[in-house]
Write a protein that holds these residues in place. Sequence first.
Motif, PDB file in Angstrom:
ATOM      1  N   PHE A  99       0.847  -1.194   0.000  1.00 47.79           N
ATOM      2  CA  PHE A  99       0.000   0.000   0.000  1.00 47.79           C
ATOM      3  C   PHE A  99       0.881   1.242   0.000  1.00 47.79           C
ATOM      4  O   PHE A  99       1.892   1.301   0.693  1.00 47.79           O
ATOM      5  CB  PHE A  99      -0.927   0.003   1.214  1.00 47.79           C
ATOM      6  CG  PHE A  99      -2.058  -0.973   1.085  1.00 47.79           C
ATOM      7  CD1 PHE A  99      -3.247  -0.595   0.490  1.00 47.79           C
ATOM      8  CD2 PHE A  99      -1.926  -2.267   1.551  1.00 47.79           C
ATOM      9  CE1 PHE A  99      -4.293  -1.493   0.352  1.00 47.79           C
ATOM     10  CE2 PHE A  99      -2.967  -3.177   1.425  1.00 47.79           C
ATOM     11  CZ  PHE A  99      -4.153  -2.787   0.827  1.00 47.79           C
ATOM     12  N   ALA A 147       0.671   5.346   0.585  1.00 41.54           N
ATOM     13  CA  ALA A 147      -0.142   6.441   1.133  1.00 41.54           C
ATOM     14  C   ALA A 147      -0.081   7.641   0.194  1.00 41.54           C
ATOM     15  O   ALA A 147       0.986   7.996  -0.310  1.00 41.54           O
ATOM     16  CB  ALA A 147       0.366   6.836   2.506  1.00 41.54           C
ATOM     17  N   THR A 148      -1.224   8.255  -0.035  1.00 39.87           N
ATOM     18  CA  THR A 148      -1.269   9.434  -0.904  1.00 39.87           C
ATOM     19  C   THR A 148      -1.036  10.718  -0.128  1.00 39.87           C
ATOM     20  O   THR A 148      -0.813  11.763  -0.727  1.00 39.87           O
ATOM     21  CB  THR A 148      -2.642   9.546  -1.600  1.00 39.87           C
ATOM     22  OG1 THR A 148      -3.646   9.680  -0.604  1.00 39.87           O
ATOM     23  CG2 THR A 148      -2.907   8.359  -2.477  1.00 39.87           C
ATOM     24  N   GLY A 149      -1.102  10.641   1.188  1.00 36.20           N
ATOM     25  CA  GLY A 149      -1.038  11.854   1.983  1.00 36.20           C
ATOM     26  C   GLY A 149      -2.423  12.484   2.042  1.00 36.20           C
ATOM     27  O   GLY A 149      -3.404  11.897   1.605  1.00 36.20           O
ATOM     28  N   THR A 150      -2.510  13.687   2.553  1.00 36.87           N
ATOM     29  CA  THR A 150      -3.797  14.357   2.679  1.00 36.87           C
ATOM     30  C   THR A 150      -4.190  14.981   1.340  1.00 36.87           C
ATOM     31  O   THR A 150      -3.389  15.656   0.704  1.00 36.87           O
ATOM     32  CB  THR A 150      -3.720  15.453   3.752  1.00 36.87           C
ATOM     33  OG1 THR A 150      -3.338  14.843   4.993  1.00 36.87           O
ATOM     34  CG2 THR A 150      -5.057  16.138   3.936  1.00 36.87           C
ATOM     35  N   GLU A 166      -7.692  11.023   3.271  1.00 38.88           N
ATOM     36  CA  GLU A 166      -6.437  10.265   3.251  1.00 38.88           C
ATOM     37  C   GLU A 166      -6.757   8.940   2.603  1.00 38.88           C
ATOM     38  O   GLU A 166      -7.776   8.315   2.886  1.00 38.88           O
ATOM     39  CB  GLU A 166      -5.878  10.076   4.658  1.00 38.88           C
ATOM     40  CG  GLU A 166      -5.333  11.368   5.220  1.00 38.88           C
ATOM     41  CD  GLU A 166      -4.546  11.187   6.490  1.00 38.88           C
ATOM     42  OE1 GLU A 166      -4.098  10.050   6.775  1.00 38.88           O
ATOM     43  OE2 GLU A 166      -4.389  12.185   7.196  1.00 38.88           O
ATOM     44  N   CYS A 167      -5.875   8.520   1.709  1.00 42.56           N
ATOM     45  CA  CYS A 167      -6.153   7.346   0.887  1.00 42.56           C
ATOM     46  C   CYS A 167      -4.903   6.480   0.797  1.00 42.56           C
ATOM     47  O   CYS A 167      -3.777   6.977   0.912  1.00 42.56           O
ATOM     48  CB  CYS A 167      -6.579   7.848  -0.499  1.00 42.56           C
ATOM     49  SG  CYS A 167      -7.214   6.600  -1.573  1.00 42.56           S
ATOM     50  N   GLN A 168      -5.097   5.195   0.616  1.00 43.01           N
ATOM     51  CA  GLN A 168      -4.006   4.247   0.385  1.00 43.01           C
ATOM     52  C   GLN A 168      -4.283   3.560  -0.949  1.00 43.01           C
ATOM     53  O   GLN A 168      -5.411   3.163  -1.226  1.00 43.01           O
ATOM     54  CB  GLN A 168      -3.958   3.185   1.490  1.00 43.01           C
ATOM     55  CG  GLN A 168      -3.729   3.722   2.877  1.00 43.01           C
ATOM     56  CD  GLN A 168      -2.266   3.837   3.208  1.00 43.01           C
ATOM     57  OE1 GLN A 168      -1.453   3.079   2.718  1.00 43.01           O
ATOM     58  NE2 GLN A 168      -1.936   4.784   4.068  1.00 43.01           N
ATOM     59  N   THR A 202       4.914   6.170  -5.905  1.00 41.04           N
ATOM     60  CA  THR A 202       5.217   7.317  -5.052  1.00 41.04           C
ATOM     61  C   THR A 202       5.817   8.469  -5.862  1.00 41.04           C
ATOM     62  O   THR A 202       5.487   9.632  -5.624  1.00 41.04           O
ATOM     63  CB  THR A 202       6.172   6.909  -3.919  1.00 41.04           C
ATOM     64  OG1 THR A 202       5.553   5.867  -3.163  1.00 41.04           O
ATOM     65  CG2 THR A 202       6.491   8.067  -3.002  1.00 41.04           C
ATOM     66  N   THR A 204      -8.908   5.911   3.982  1.00 44.44           N
ATOM     67  CA  THR A 204      -8.660   5.637   5.398  1.00 44.44           C
ATOM     68  C   THR A 204      -9.190   6.727   6.313  1.00 44.44           C
ATOM     69  O   THR A 204      -9.378   6.492   7.504  1.00 44.44           O
ATOM     70  CB  THR A 204      -7.161   5.429   5.656  1.00 44.44           C
ATOM     71  OG1 THR A 204      -6.438   6.576   5.187  1.00 44.44           O
ATOM     72  CG2 THR A 204      -6.661   4.183   4.946  1.00 44.44           C
ATOM     73  N   GLN A 205      -9.415   7.944   5.766  1.00 51.09           N
ATOM     74  CA  GLN A 205      -9.955   9.007   6.588  1.00 51.09           C
ATOM     75  C   GLN A 205     -10.595  10.064   5.691  1.00 51.09           C
ATOM     76  O   GLN A 205     -10.086  10.363   4.617  1.00 51.09           O
ATOM     77  CB  GLN A 205      -8.832   9.664   7.413  1.00 51.09           C
ATOM     78  CG  GLN A 205      -9.320  10.706   8.372  1.00 51.09           C
ATOM     79  CD  GLN A 205      -8.171  11.251   9.205  1.00 51.09           C
ATOM     80  OE1 GLN A 205      -7.009  11.070   8.903  1.00 51.09           O
ATOM     81  NE2 GLN A 205      -8.519  11.946  10.276  1.00 51.09           N
TER      82      GLN A 205
END
Length: 145
Positions: A46, A48-51, A70-72, A84, A140-141
Amino acid sequence: MIRKIMIAVAALVGGTAIGGGAAFAVVHFAPHMLPGIPKQREASEFVATGTILAPVTFADGRLSGYVSFECQLEVPQGKGAEVTQQLPVLLNAVNMRSYRQPLASGPDGMIPNLELFRRLMMDAAREVYGPDIVRRAVITQAAPI
């Protein structure tokens, strides 16, 4: 009479054993021949894309507010560094789509439609990385701002 019953039972048991053995062999040694059996996935990781800050708009185009996501991204093992490096391009693709997509839901429009955002992320990922790199986007959020 008993002999006929015994022969019928033996035929039934033998046929079941042969059929079951054949089914077992196909499932384990030739699963690609069965469309209903899912293929085993290769290992994944996974990223992470960050915010991500996205506008929340109504269907008529009016701005309701903004939401922070927030996304993966699930990608094949070993592709994380490649994904990335291209995250700025992905975030641009998300921004170019999000203002046109009516993400607002709920009575006041401040609840983001997570399923629409996930689809938006996947469309942007296919555009940036191609159809086979990003397997799924996991939110994720999400928080309204």
